[in-house]
Design a protein around this motif. Structure first.
Motif, PDB file in Angstrom:
ATOM      1  N   ASN A  53      -7.008   0.721   8.868  1.00 42.22           N
ATOM      2  CA  ASN A  53      -8.096   1.151   9.619  1.00 42.22           C
ATOM      3  C   ASN A  53      -9.660   1.583   9.000  1.00 42.22           C
ATOM      4  O   ASN A  53     -10.411   1.647   8.647  1.00 42.22           O
ATOM      5  N   SER A  54      -9.145   2.061   7.637  1.00 45.24           N
ATOM      6  CA  SER A  54     -10.261   2.709   6.877  1.00 45.24           C
ATOM      7  C   SER A  54     -10.938   1.669   5.895  1.00 45.24           C
ATOM      8  O   SER A  54     -11.306   1.539   4.543  1.00 45.24           O
ATOM      9  N   GLY A  55     -10.260  -0.210   5.587  1.00 47.24           N
ATOM     10  CA  GLY A  55      -9.764  -0.983   4.810  1.00 47.24           C
ATOM     11  C   GLY A  55     -10.025  -1.039   3.264  1.00 47.24           C
ATOM     12  O   GLY A  55     -10.157  -1.227   2.391  1.00 47.24           O
ATOM     13  N   MET A  56      -8.763   0.188   3.104  1.00 45.92           N
ATOM     14  CA  MET A  56      -8.141  -0.075   2.045  1.00 45.92           C
ATOM     15  C   MET A  56      -7.519  -0.498   1.209  1.00 45.92           C
ATOM     16  O   MET A  56      -6.620  -1.167   2.212  1.00 45.92           O
ATOM     17  N   PRO A  57      -7.424  -1.234   0.494  1.00 47.79           N
ATOM     18  CA  PRO A  57      -6.391  -2.207  -0.266  1.00 47.79           C
ATOM     19  C   PRO A  57      -4.868  -1.489  -0.548  1.00 47.79           C
ATOM     20  O   PRO A  57      -4.614  -0.266  -0.590  1.00 47.79           O
ATOM     21  N   ILE A  58      -4.142  -2.058   0.111  1.00 53.25           N
ATOM     22  CA  ILE A  58      -2.660  -1.423  -0.244  1.00 53.25           C
ATOM     23  C   ILE A  58      -1.782  -2.108  -1.175  1.00 53.25           C
ATOM     24  O   ILE A  58      -1.808  -3.488  -1.376  1.00 53.25           O
ATOM     25  N   MET A  59      -1.412  -1.189  -2.158  1.00 53.19           N
ATOM     26  CA  MET A  59      -0.910  -1.154  -2.687  1.00 53.19           C
ATOM     27  C   MET A  59       0.826  -1.508  -2.591  1.00 53.19           C
ATOM     28  O   MET A  59       1.421  -2.351  -3.770  1.00 53.19           O
ATOM     29  N   GLU A  60       1.632  -0.420  -1.507  1.00 52.78           N
ATOM     30  CA  GLU A  60       3.029  -0.817  -1.777  1.00 52.78           C
ATOM     31  C   GLU A  60       3.335  -0.588  -0.994  1.00 52.78           C
ATOM     32  O   GLU A  60       2.763   1.189  -0.286  1.00 52.78           O
ATOM     33  N   ARG A  61       3.752  -1.184   0.407  1.00 53.08           N
ATOM     34  CA  ARG A  61       4.649  -0.976   1.217  1.00 53.08           C
ATOM     35  C   ARG A  61       5.426  -1.290   1.594  1.00 53.08           C
ATOM     36  O   ARG A  61       5.928  -2.525   1.714  1.00 53.08           O
ATOM     37  N   GLN A  62       7.302  -0.420   2.654  1.00 57.49           N
ATOM     38  CA  GLN A  62       7.911  -1.030   2.348  1.00 57.49           C
ATOM     39  C   GLN A  62       8.244  -0.837   4.302  1.00 57.49           C
ATOM     40  O   GLN A  62       7.797   0.344   4.611  1.00 57.49           O
ATOM     41  N   ASN A  63       8.488  -1.972   5.022  1.00 52.57           N
ATOM     42  CA  ASN A  63       9.201  -1.509   6.715  1.00 52.57           C
ATOM     43  C   ASN A  63       9.942  -0.593   7.049  1.00 52.57           C
ATOM     44  O   ASN A  63      11.125  -0.280   5.671  1.00 52.57           O
ATOM     45  N   HIS A  64      10.793  -0.211   7.739  1.00 55.41           N
ATOM     46  CA  HIS A  64      12.284   0.468   7.680  1.00 55.41           C
ATOM     47  C   HIS A  64      13.498  -0.657   7.722  1.00 55.41           C
ATOM     48  O   HIS A  64      13.041  -1.604   8.288  1.00 55.41           O
ATOM     49  N   GLU A  85      12.337   9.309  -1.644  1.00 52.87           N
ATOM     50  CA  GLU A  85      12.623   9.534  -3.429  1.00 52.87           C
ATOM     51  C   GLU A  85      13.273   8.918  -3.942  1.00 52.87           C
ATOM     52  O   GLU A  85      14.333   9.545  -3.604  1.00 52.87           O
ATOM     53  N   PRO A  86      13.192   8.360  -4.807  1.00 47.93           N
ATOM     54  CA  PRO A  86      12.685   7.980  -5.655  1.00 47.93           C
ATOM     55  C   PRO A  86      11.350   6.607  -5.317  1.00 47.93           C
ATOM     56  O   PRO A  86       9.858   6.538  -5.581  1.00 47.93           O
ATOM     57  N   LEU A  87      11.801   5.923  -4.629  1.00 51.93           N
ATOM     58  CA  LEU A  87      11.626   4.453  -3.665  1.00 51.93           C
ATOM     59  C   LEU A  87      12.289   4.530  -2.265  1.00 51.93           C
ATOM     60  O   LEU A  87      13.688   4.541  -2.697  1.00 51.93           O
ATOM     61  N   PRO A  88      11.296   3.584  -1.639  1.00 49.88           N
ATOM     62  CA  PRO A  88      10.236   3.385  -1.747  1.00 49.88           C
ATOM     63  C   PRO A  88       8.884   4.246  -1.560  1.00 49.88           C
ATOM     64  O   PRO A  88       9.246   5.233  -0.716  1.00 49.88           O
ATOM     65  N   ASP A  89       8.011   3.833  -1.253  1.00 49.66           N
ATOM     66  CA  ASP A  89       6.665   4.792  -2.038  1.00 49.66           C
ATOM     67  C   ASP A  89       5.422   4.182  -1.226  1.00 49.66           C
ATOM     68  O   ASP A  89       5.797   2.864  -0.801  1.00 49.66           O
ATOM     69  N   PHE A  90       5.054   5.005  -0.420  1.00 52.75           N
ATOM     70  CA  PHE A  90       3.418   4.667  -0.086  1.00 52.75           C
ATOM     71  C   PHE A  90       2.692   4.490  -0.662  1.00 52.75           C
ATOM     72  O   PHE A  90       2.205   5.520  -0.640  1.00 52.75           O
ATOM     73  N   LYS A  91       2.134   3.417  -1.616  1.00 60.25           N
ATOM     74  CA  LYS A  91       0.575   3.241  -2.367  1.00 60.25           C
ATOM     75  C   LYS A  91      -0.600   2.956  -1.411  1.00 60.25           C
ATOM     76  O   LYS A  91      -0.220   1.565  -0.875  1.00 60.25           O
ATOM     77  N   PHE A  92      -2.312   3.202  -1.088  1.00 63.31           N
ATOM     78  CA  PHE A  92      -2.808   2.392  -1.331  1.00 63.31           C
ATOM     79  C   PHE A  92      -4.181   3.090  -2.568  1.00 63.31           C
ATOM     80  O   PHE A  92      -4.132   4.262  -3.052  1.00 63.31           O
ATOM     81  N   LEU A  93      -5.304   2.364  -2.534  1.00 67.02           N
ATOM     82  CA  LEU A  93      -6.537   1.921  -3.542  1.00 67.02           C
ATOM     83  C   LEU A  93      -7.742   2.790  -3.293  1.00 67.02           C
ATOM     84  O   LEU A  93      -8.133   2.231  -1.923  1.00 67.02           O
TER      85      LEU A  93
END
Length: 285
Positions: A108-119, A142-150
């Motif tokens: 909703n902020s318009g950020m690039p999604i770098m890493e995302r995994q669904n359940h 931990e250690p994966l998956p992570d959620f990341k945005f730029l």
């Protein structure tokens, strides 16, 4: 009224304004109603770690980095997590409520999604509030998956985490300097539901004979939605997120009695040998 169960933000309003943090970029929302006590404790622990966090220009924000260490000393409690075919208590259970809310905030902020995994399974806590369908969740472990945005805005951003404990709702907001972009996503669509299948029985000696301990089944699904970023000149960037959730049958542990193996005879204790049969007489011709 909105009930905040968070600590005082690390950055005061005056400091935020001095850093150019003056615009609301976007908010993500999720509902955690029905969560057990330790799950709520973990949600509040995550909020304490996130509220007031600054994200630098050009930084790839890692949710795992912001929330760790996942230990008792780090403020985490044991709660249920998905591990293969089992749902078992583990330190930090419930942190995926944070992952899901952060994912929605970033979009909703318009950020690039770098890493995302669904359940791996459909979990009601993470169904989208627009239509109740699965698809807009994000799992972390931990250690994966992570959620990341730029943060590609060129300015510092502030992470605000608010908990309405009366309604059991989370509101995560990114603040910063708007460049005119707008982020949104479509309600998730379910393309295929996958039946959980027949109940699975697993015999165990860990329970009293006849006792049952069952884990609920989960219907699988294939879903998708479209993430849309509208730029200041009106052009749009679209990204389709497809999620696949596996089906899991109801699994019941059923107690059985332990089987006692037969005792092997000991040398010299076999008892007397059977009598030798008498010879058969030979008939006279």
């Amino acid at each position: 009224a909105l009930v905040r169960t968070v600590d005082k933000p690390r950055v005061a309003t005056g400091e935020a304004n001095g850093l150019g943090i003056k615009d609301k970029l976007g908010t993500g929302v999720s509902r955690y109603a029905g969560s057990p006590r330790n799950r709520i404790k973990n949600i509040n622990n995550a909020i304490r770690k996130l509220n007031g966090l600054l994200i630098q220009p050009g930084e790839t924000f890692s949710l795992l980095e912001a929330l760790k260490p996942f230990t008792l000393d780090g403020g985490w409690f044991p709660e249920l997590v998905i591990k293969g075919d089992k749902i078992v208590p583990e330190i930090g259970g419930g942190a995926c409520q944070i992952g899901t809310t952060t994912f929605r905030m970033a979009m909703n902020s318009g950020m690039p999604i770098m890493e995302r995994q669904n359940h791996s399974l459909v979990v009601n806590y993470y169904n989208d509030l627009s239509n109740g369908n699965p698809g807009t969740d994000a799992t972390i472990y931990e250690p994966l998956p992570d959620f990341k945005f730029l943060n590609d805005t060129g300015n510092i951003m502030l992470f605000e985490a608010v908990n309405d404990s009366e309604k059991q709702m989370l509101y995560f907001t990114l603040w910063g300097t708007s460049d005119g972009r707008a982020g949104s996503y479509t309600p998730p669509v379910v393309h295929n539901w996958i039946g959980a299948g027949p109940e699975k029985i697993v015999e165990t000696t860990d329970l009293a004979p006849g006792a049952r301990n069952c884990q609920a089944g989960h219907t699988g699904a294939v879903t998708s939605f479209t993430y849309i970023v509208t730029l200041p000149d009106g052009t749009k960037k679209e990204q389709v997120f497809t999620s696949r959730y596996r089906a899991l049958p109801k699994i019941c542990l059923v107690g059985v009695a332990a089987v006692t193996p037969p005792t092997e005879p000991t040398l010299g204790t076999e008892g007397p040998p059977p009598p030798t049969p008498a010879p058969t007489p030979t008939p006279t011709p």
